[in-house]
Design an enzyme around this catalytic site. Structure first.
Site, PDB file in Angstrom:
ATOM      1  N   GLY A 125      15.862 -20.596 -24.406  1.00 55.87           N
ATOM      2  CA  GLY A 125      15.097 -20.815 -25.627  1.00 55.87           C
ATOM      3  C   GLY A 125      13.715 -21.346 -25.340  1.00 55.87           C
ATOM      4  O   GLY A 125      13.402 -21.797 -24.227  1.00 55.87           O
ATOM      5  N   PHE A 153       7.718 -27.797 -28.016  1.00 53.69           N
ATOM      6  CA  PHE A 153       7.199 -28.669 -26.983  1.00 53.69           C
ATOM      7  C   PHE A 153       7.638 -28.253 -25.586  1.00 53.69           C
ATOM      8  O   PHE A 153       7.401 -28.967 -24.630  1.00 53.69           O
ATOM      9  CB  PHE A 153       7.642 -30.113 -27.240  1.00 53.69           C
ATOM     10  CG  PHE A 153       7.226 -30.598 -28.588  1.00 53.69           C
ATOM     11  CD1 PHE A 153       5.907 -30.584 -28.965  1.00 53.69           C
ATOM     12  CD2 PHE A 153       8.168 -31.029 -29.498  1.00 53.69           C
ATOM     13  CE1 PHE A 153       5.518 -31.017 -30.209  1.00 53.69           C
ATOM     14  CE2 PHE A 153       7.785 -31.467 -30.748  1.00 53.69           C
ATOM     15  CZ  PHE A 153       6.457 -31.463 -31.101  1.00 53.69           C
ATOM     16  N   VAL A 191      13.927 -24.425 -22.914  1.00 52.82           N
ATOM     17  CA  VAL A 191      15.292 -24.917 -22.788  1.00 52.82           C
ATOM     18  C   VAL A 191      16.022 -24.045 -21.766  1.00 52.82           C
ATOM     19  O   VAL A 191      15.986 -22.822 -21.855  1.00 52.82           O
ATOM     20  CB  VAL A 191      16.028 -24.888 -24.136  1.00 52.82           C
ATOM     21  CG1 VAL A 191      17.452 -25.413 -23.985  1.00 52.82           C
ATOM     22  CG2 VAL A 191      15.266 -25.699 -25.174  1.00 52.82           C
ATOM     23  N   ASP A 207      12.562 -31.722 -39.664  1.00 53.85           N
ATOM     24  CA  ASP A 207      12.409 -30.349 -39.160  1.00 53.85           C
ATOM     25  C   ASP A 207      13.746 -29.609 -39.215  1.00 53.85           C
ATOM     26  O   ASP A 207      14.110 -28.885 -38.287  1.00 53.85           O
ATOM     27  CB  ASP A 207      11.858 -30.356 -37.738  1.00 53.85           C
ATOM     28  CG  ASP A 207      11.208 -29.013 -37.363  1.00 53.85           C
ATOM     29  OD1 ASP A 207      10.894 -28.233 -38.290  1.00 53.85           O
ATOM     30  OD2 ASP A 207      11.029 -28.759 -36.167  1.00 53.85           O
TER      31      ASP A 207
END
Length: 853
Positions: free
Chosen positions: A541, A545, A548, A661
């Site tokens: 992913g 920021f 992953v 979020d």
């Protein structure tokens, strides 16, 4: 007297013909036989009709019927007008008529024989003028002695209205100085010129398609032409139902199209709202079907991200190009990105500027074609020209590659991926040095940006040689220094491991106090080994920021490692925030943090690995198999699980935590499809306050509530709003942001609200749920979702109340009120663009992509 005698003679000749065809459909009109209101001309193939019509608004302010002369489709039940003669001056009585005079001139006359619309007589002598409606829908005046399809004295195709038919041209006829452009109707039922016009422009030898709005302001544009399509209009290139034609020569310059199936009706339309649509008539349902829309999303709005800003189409937002930063971070925090971006390092034409290659872009506005230059000559000339900000090579005119350059700031760029173009952007010497150190620069949504070879000046080459010599002369000192640094680092790490013993002090993002986080500290060697040195095949992913990675510890436990980008201006604060918050949270519907790693500039969070990834991969998109993996029972369970996780955050944890979020990509699924809320990088915690205000608005478009966007106010009700959006997305299988419906301009919230008020809430349901859903539970969830997205925060329920509502089968729920931000394509608060985060800037809005753990 001689002229009058000739006119009477011609009339006498034509009278028998009129008598013979008066009872049958006719396609021609000759002098002395006007076309009166109530009479029509029909094309030989029966497809088009010319006659007088009344628009559906029909009655003017003085209660008089208005009549226009137009052309429409003959054999379809919906009146679809494709051309109007007297757009600005309609008839106000039913006594109008169309008259062709003996010299080939045309006129619409009222009952008093006054002309309200005219076509000037053609130059030269015309002996036998005929007006004819052709099979193409073109109304032409021709010489009756000439039956060829060339040399028309006048034709309606030269004067488009809002519609382009197959065979029509958009562009210039140089011989007659005629510019053909499309202009929208004022409304759907008023053919007077509206606010929008579409034209083909040729500026600096570079063809562009331009949509103008009120006061001739540019709304959208596509270009330049690359031999097959206008940059940014990839749907036209790949569409299987029509072929685009582009012609540029000494006589004319135009674009047009032809349908590949001649039996189907196609039309290209500029709507009263400025949508550019390609439509097809569907016989079984008797309706016009939209095949594509050219300006389909907010990234097609001209200059939405300002100079040197890029618009992203996945989650529409603005980011700066590599090497640039927002010119006004405060404006970007307020979601106004029109000011664009400034260079971090200035250009210096005499100090070895160079170029950086971008791929997958819609090319910027205001390009210039430098003809007859090879690709190598193009690079060299652009490098020598200090005003040249970028270049590329395109086959603009179909006769080989042309040098296309930009001699001003770059405006109106967007990400297109594989259907986009290459662009080489000028960078200063300092920025090039930084790029060379990193070798490649990778961004979220498009291919790697690399520094091409052989694109800098000879001076640059000399400087490189000097640098090499300097490096060789000092290499011994560097080696010694490197060994010393390595030794100091090893000693420091050993001491640190001996003293920390698993506890890491962090500063809370909401205060000045320090707390110890009782999580495991991993060293870099452990993480690197677990992820195969962060191998690309282990990448699962990409977040706002960082990336992953999937990994496996020596114990055999699978983990997900979230590695923050070194270049992120926000990363350290969000890292501390997420680590300090989630370390204290323990709930079955929250993702579990196992530990973290801090070494040098690297910062990583280590989570439990969830093999099914994020929820958005299952509910969105066209993969019906994946959607069916979440039948109604699973979706209902996910909605309830997310609600329980939020109750824990809001009421049951040690601190009241607002996630800020919450969205489908931040809901991860375990082996049994149980939901876990993830990504606490934007979360805020407080103990006593129920509401706070911030000047830095962060979150994801489509999930943020009105009070937060407009005033910076956030509370637990902000998460309630996001939960409502998420619930409606799970039920419908559609995204709120970017939702499109052919019958209205509402987003998903507005669509759900409309269906609820009409008493048809089940029409919102994802079609794959038809065999598994429970009607009462479905309606209950839709109602709860609408209650959560109500415009006023005070009207929204708490998450504890939501859980209670979802558990109860008999409770009477309140009626929802109007949702916030339900008109998706005309949301005024957005200004001209919606902004997002780039790893290089510290602006206020983050846009996160898929982050499977």
């Amino acid at each position: 007297m001689a002229t009058l005698f000739l006119f009477l003679t011609i009339c006498y000749v034509y009278i028998p013909t009129v008598t013979l065809i008066s009872t049958a459909a006719r396609d021609t009109l000759t002098p002395c036989e006007p076309l009166r209101d109530g009479q029509t001309l029909v094309s030989p193939n029966g497809r088009f009709v010319l006659g007088f019509f009344t628009p559906s608004f029909s009655v003017s302010s003085s209660n008089m019927i208005v009549r226009h002369l137009g052309i429409w489709y003959n054999e379809i039940p919906i009146l679809t007008v494709v051309w109007v003669a007297n757009r600005f001056k309609p008839l106000t009585t039913p006594l109008g008529k169309l008259v062709l005079d003996t010299d080939g001139g045309l006129a619409i006359q009222d009952g008093a024989a006054r002309s309200i619309w005219t076509v000037p007589r053609p130059s030269g002598t015309v002996h036998n003028p005929v007006l004819q409606l052709l099979d193409s829908g073109n109304l032409v005046v021709r010489d009756g002695n000439n039956n060829s399809d060339k040399g028309y004295l006048w034709e309606s195709f030269d004067y488009p209205c809002d519609t382009l038919l197959p065979g029509m041209k958009l562009g210039w006829d140089y011989k007659s100085s005629l510019k053909r452009m499309m202009t929208s109707w004022r409304t759907n039922d008023d053919p007077v010129n509206g606010d929008f016009s579409l034209s083909l422009e040729l500026l600096n030898q570079s063809p562009e398609l331009v949509l103008l709005g009120k006061n001739s302001a540019v709304q959208s544009r596509w270009g330049p032409w690359d031999g097959q399509q206008f940059s940014g209009s990839h749907d036209f290139k790949s569409n299987p139902v029509f072929r685009t034609m582009f012609v540029s020569n000494a006589d004319e310059f135009y674009i047009g199209f032809e349908g590949l199936d001649k039996t189907i009706l196609y039309r290209f339309v500029v709507s009263p709202w400025g949508n550019i649509e390609f439509l097809k008539w569907k016989n079984h349902t008797n309706e016009w079907i939209q095949i594509l829309t050219l300006n389909k999303d907010s990234c097609d709005r001209y200059g939405s991200c300002g100079r040197y800003g890029i618009c992203y189409n996945d989650d529409p937002s603005c980011r700066c190009l590599q090497g640039f930063a927002p010119s006004s971070p405060q404006d970007w925090d307020r979601l106004d990105c029109t000011g664009g971006c400034n260079r971090k390092h200035k250009l210096n034409c005499s100090d070895a500027d160079g170029f950086v290659k971008y791929e997958g872009l819609k090319l910027p506005d205001n390009s210039t074609v430098w003809k007859d230059l090879s690709p190598a000559e193009c690079v060299e000339k652009c490098l020598m020209e200090c005003a040249c900000m970028a270049y590329t090579n395109l086959d603009v005119y179909g006769n080989g590659s042309q040098c296309v350059v930009w001699l001003a700031d770059l405006v109106d760029i967007r990400i297109l991926g594989d259907s986009g173009h290459e662009l080489y952007i000028r960078m200063g010497h300092k920025e090039l040095e930084l790029l060379e150190k990193r070798k490649t620069v990778t961004t979220d949504s498009f291919k790697p940006v690399v520094l091409p070879e052989s694109i800098t000046s000879s001076k640059r080459e000399k400087e490189v040689m000097l640098i090499v010599v300097s490096l060789l002369s000092t290499i011994c000192a560097i080696l010694v220094l490197a060994l010393a640094i390595r030794y100091i680092t090893l000693v420091t790490q050993a001491r640190r491991r001996a003293t920390i013993q698993g506890n890491i002090p962090y500063q809370e993002s909401t205060g000045d106090q320090h707390e110890d986080m009782e999580i495991q500290l991993y060293n870099m060697d452990t993480i690197s080994t677990a992820t195969n040195n962060f191998a690309s095949f282990n990448k699962v992913g990409q977040g706002g920021f960082g990336s992953v990675y999937k990994g496996e510890l020596s114990s055999g436990q699978q983990v997900a490692v979230k590695k923050l980008l070194d270049s992120s201006g926000q990363g350290l604060q969000e890292f501390k925030n997420e680590a300090s918050l989630i370390a204290k949270l323990q709930h079955r519907n929250l993702v579990k943090l196992l530990g973290c790693c801090i070494q040098g500039g690297d910062r990583m969070l280590v989570y439990e690995y969830l093999p099914n990834g994020s929820l958005d991969q299952f509910i969105f998109g066209f993969d019906q198999f994946k959607k069916r993996l979440l039948p109604w029972e699973k979706r209902f369970s996910i909605i309830k699980g997310v609600a329980k996780g939020l109750v824990y955050l809001h009421d049951d944890s040690r601190l009241r935590i607002i996630h800020r979020d919450l969205k489908a990509s931040n809901i991860l699924l375990d082996n049994d499809m149980n939901p876990k809320i993830s990504d606490f990088g934007l979360a805020r915690s407080f103990q006593d306050e129920t509401e706070e205000t911030t000047r830095r608005v962060v979150g994801t478009h489509g999930y943020m509530p009105p009070e937060y966007i407009m005033h910076g106010q956030f509370s637990t009700k902000s998460d309630v709003y996001s939960f409502g959006v998420l619930a409606l997305e799970i039920l419908s299988g559609r995204k709120n942001w970017g939702f499109h419906h052919p019958d209205h301009d509402f987003n998903l919230l507005g669509h759900a609200w409309k269906l609820w008020n009409e008493g048809n809430p089940l029409e919102l349901m994802d079609p794959v749920l038809e065999l598994t859903y429970n009607e009462d539970e479905m309606i209950q969830c839709i109602q709860v979702g609408l209650l959560c997205v109500q415009q006023r925060a005070d009207d929204r329920p708490t998450m504890a109340s939501v859980v209670s509502m979802l558990r109860s089968e008999s409770a009477s729920l309140p009626e929802p009120q109007q949702p916030g931000f339900f008109n998706g394509r005309s949301t005024m608060w957005m200004g001209s663009s919606s902004c997002g985060q780039t790893p290089e800037t510290s602006n206020g809005v983050t846009v996160s992509t898929m982050c499977g753990r």
